[in-house]
Write an enzyme that holds these catalytic residues in place. Structure first.
Site, PDB file in Angstrom:
ATOM      1  N   HIS A 113       0.772  -1.303  -0.127  1.00 31.76           N
ATOM      2  CA  HIS A 113       0.050   0.125  -0.077  1.00 31.76           C
ATOM      3  C   HIS A 113       0.872   1.128   0.005  1.00 31.76           C
ATOM      4  O   HIS A 113       0.608   2.304  -0.946  1.00 31.76           O
ATOM      5  CB  HIS A 113      -1.015  -0.119   1.105  1.00 31.76           C
ATOM      6  CG  HIS A 113      -1.761   1.193   1.384  1.00 31.76           C
ATOM      7  ND1 HIS A 113      -2.895   1.421   0.690  1.00 31.76           N
ATOM      8  CD2 HIS A 113      -1.419   2.324   1.884  1.00 31.76           C
ATOM      9  CE1 HIS A 113      -3.403   2.766   1.111  1.00 31.76           C
ATOM     10  NE2 HIS A 113      -2.553   3.255   1.857  1.00 31.76           N
ATOM     11  N   GLU A 114       1.978   1.518   0.744  1.00 31.98           N
ATOM     12  CA  GLU A 114       2.744   2.418   1.018  1.00 31.98           C
ATOM     13  C   GLU A 114       3.504   2.753  -0.415  1.00 31.98           C
ATOM     14  O   GLU A 114       3.809   3.682  -0.805  1.00 31.98           O
ATOM     15  CB  GLU A 114       3.731   2.270   2.021  1.00 31.98           C
ATOM     16  CG  GLU A 114       2.853   2.306   3.532  1.00 31.98           C
ATOM     17  CD  GLU A 114       2.109   3.128   3.575  1.00 31.98           C
ATOM     18  OE1 GLU A 114       2.336   4.549   3.105  1.00 31.98           O
ATOM     19  OE2 GLU A 114       0.960   2.951   4.401  1.00 31.98           O
ATOM     20  N   HIS A 154       1.749   4.480  -3.150  1.00 31.15           N
ATOM     21  CA  HIS A 154       1.580   6.154  -2.781  1.00 31.15           C
ATOM     22  C   HIS A 154       2.826   6.443  -3.461  1.00 31.15           C
ATOM     23  O   HIS A 154       3.072   7.428  -4.229  1.00 31.15           O
ATOM     24  CB  HIS A 154       1.741   6.453  -1.324  1.00 31.15           C
ATOM     25  CG  HIS A 154       0.519   6.510  -0.679  1.00 31.15           C
ATOM     26  ND1 HIS A 154      -0.644   6.796  -1.276  1.00 31.15           N
ATOM     27  CD2 HIS A 154       0.101   5.784   0.472  1.00 31.15           C
ATOM     28  CE1 HIS A 154      -1.681   6.700  -0.437  1.00 31.15           C
ATOM     29  NE2 HIS A 154      -1.361   6.127   0.702  1.00 31.15           N
TER      30      HIS A 154
END
Length: 252
Positions: A124-125, A128
Site C-alpha cells: 500500500h505504501e 503511494h
C-alpha cells in the site's frame, strides 16, 4: 487514524456549545444536528479502528513468502523506482510514504515480518510512491493541501472556540472557513488511499509475491484501514455542518 484524536475531535463541539452561552446554546436543533452529524462518524471510526487491529493481527499470523521490506523493494524496483529507499521506523502501524523525502517508511513489524499483513501494508505504501512517481493528480493536490489542512484544522477549531467565548461571529466564521480546508483535504484523500490499495493488490498478485487465494486477507486489512479514512471524512463533514448550523443559528 488515532482513536484518541477521533474522540477529542468529535468532543470539541460540546465544549464549544457549553461556552457559547444561552443565546446560541444547546438548543434542541443543535443537539439533534450534533447527534446525527458527529456521533455516527465517531462510532464508525472507533469500529473501523478496532477492525484494523483485529484483521491486522489475524493476517499477521498467515505467512507470506517474503518480508514487508522485501515485498516493498520488489514492487518499487519493478516500477523503476530503484532510487527510493525503504526505512524501518518505530511504532505499530506507523507505516507511510514521505513524498518530500521520497522514502517508504515501514514499522518494525511490517519491515521484518513475512506475513500477509506485512506485505499488504508495505505494498500500500509503495502504491503511494508509484502515485507520486507517475504524478497521480489527486496525490499532487493532496500534497499541496497538507500544510493548509494542518493549519486549518488546528487554527480553525481554536478560532471557533475563542469566537464562541467572546461572542464574535466574524471570528467564528473565519474559523469555520479554516476548518473547511480540513474537510476538503479529507475528501481528496479518500480516493488517493483507495487507489493506493488497488495498486497494492494488483502488484502483489502480478509480481507473484502472494498467490491470488491469499489476496482476501490483504483485502480485509486494507479495507478496514480504508474505513478509518471514510470515518474521518464523514466526521469532518459532519463537524463542518454542525459549526455552520451554530454560526447561522447564532446570527439569526
Amino acid at each position: 487514524m488515532d482513536t484518541l484524536f477521533l474522540f477529542l475531535n468529535c468532543f470539541f463541539p460540546w465544549s464549544t456549545l457549553a461556552l457559547w452561552g444561552d443565546g446560541g446554546g444547546f438548543g434542541g436543533g443543535n443537539l439533534i444536528v450534533y447527534l446525527i452529524c458527529v456521533i455516527p462518524p465517531m462510532l464508525l471510526g472507533l469500529w473501523a479502528q478496532s477492525m484494523v487491529s483485529l484483521r491486522y493481527n489475524s493476517a499477521s499470523k498467515r505467512p507470506a513468502p517474503m518480508t514487508g521490506a522485501a515485498a516493498a523493494r520488489q514492487i518499487l524496483d519493478s516500477a523503476g523506482l530503484t532510487n527510493i529507499p525503504i526505512e524501518m521506523i518505530p511504532g505499530k502501524l506507523s507505516d507511510h510514504y514521505d513524498p518530500r523525502a521520497k522514502v517508504v517508511r515501514l514499522s518494525e513489524e511490517v519491515y521484518q515480518n513475512a506475513s500477509l499483513a506485512s506485505v499488504g501494508i508495505a505494498a500500500h505504501e509503495c502504491g503511494h510512491a508509484i502515485q507520486d512517481a507517475t504524478h497521480y493528480p489527486l496525490l499532487v493536490v493532496r500534497n499541496l493541501a497538507v500544510p493548509i489542512a494542518s493549519i486549518g484544522s488546528n487554527l480553525g477549531m481554536w478560532l471557533i472556540l475563542i469566537g464562541a467565548i467572546l461572542g464574535f461571529l466574524g471570528l467564528v466564521l473565519i474559523g469555520v472557513i479554516f476548518f473547511a480546508a480540513t474537510v476538503v483535504f479529507q475528501i481528496i484523500n479518500l480516493p488517493v488511499e483507495y487507489n493506493a490499495s488497488a495498486r497494492a493488490k494488483e502488484q502483489l498478485v502480478q509480481l507473484n509475491i502472494i498467490p491470488g487465494s491469499d489476496l482476501i486477507y490483504v483485502k480485509k486489512v486494507l479495507g478496514a484501514a480504508a474505513m478509518t479514512y471514510v470515518a474521518a471524512t464523514l466526521a469532518a463533514v459532519g463537524q463542518l455542518i454542525y459549526y455552520l448550523m451554530i454560526f447561522f443559528g447564532r446570527r439569526d
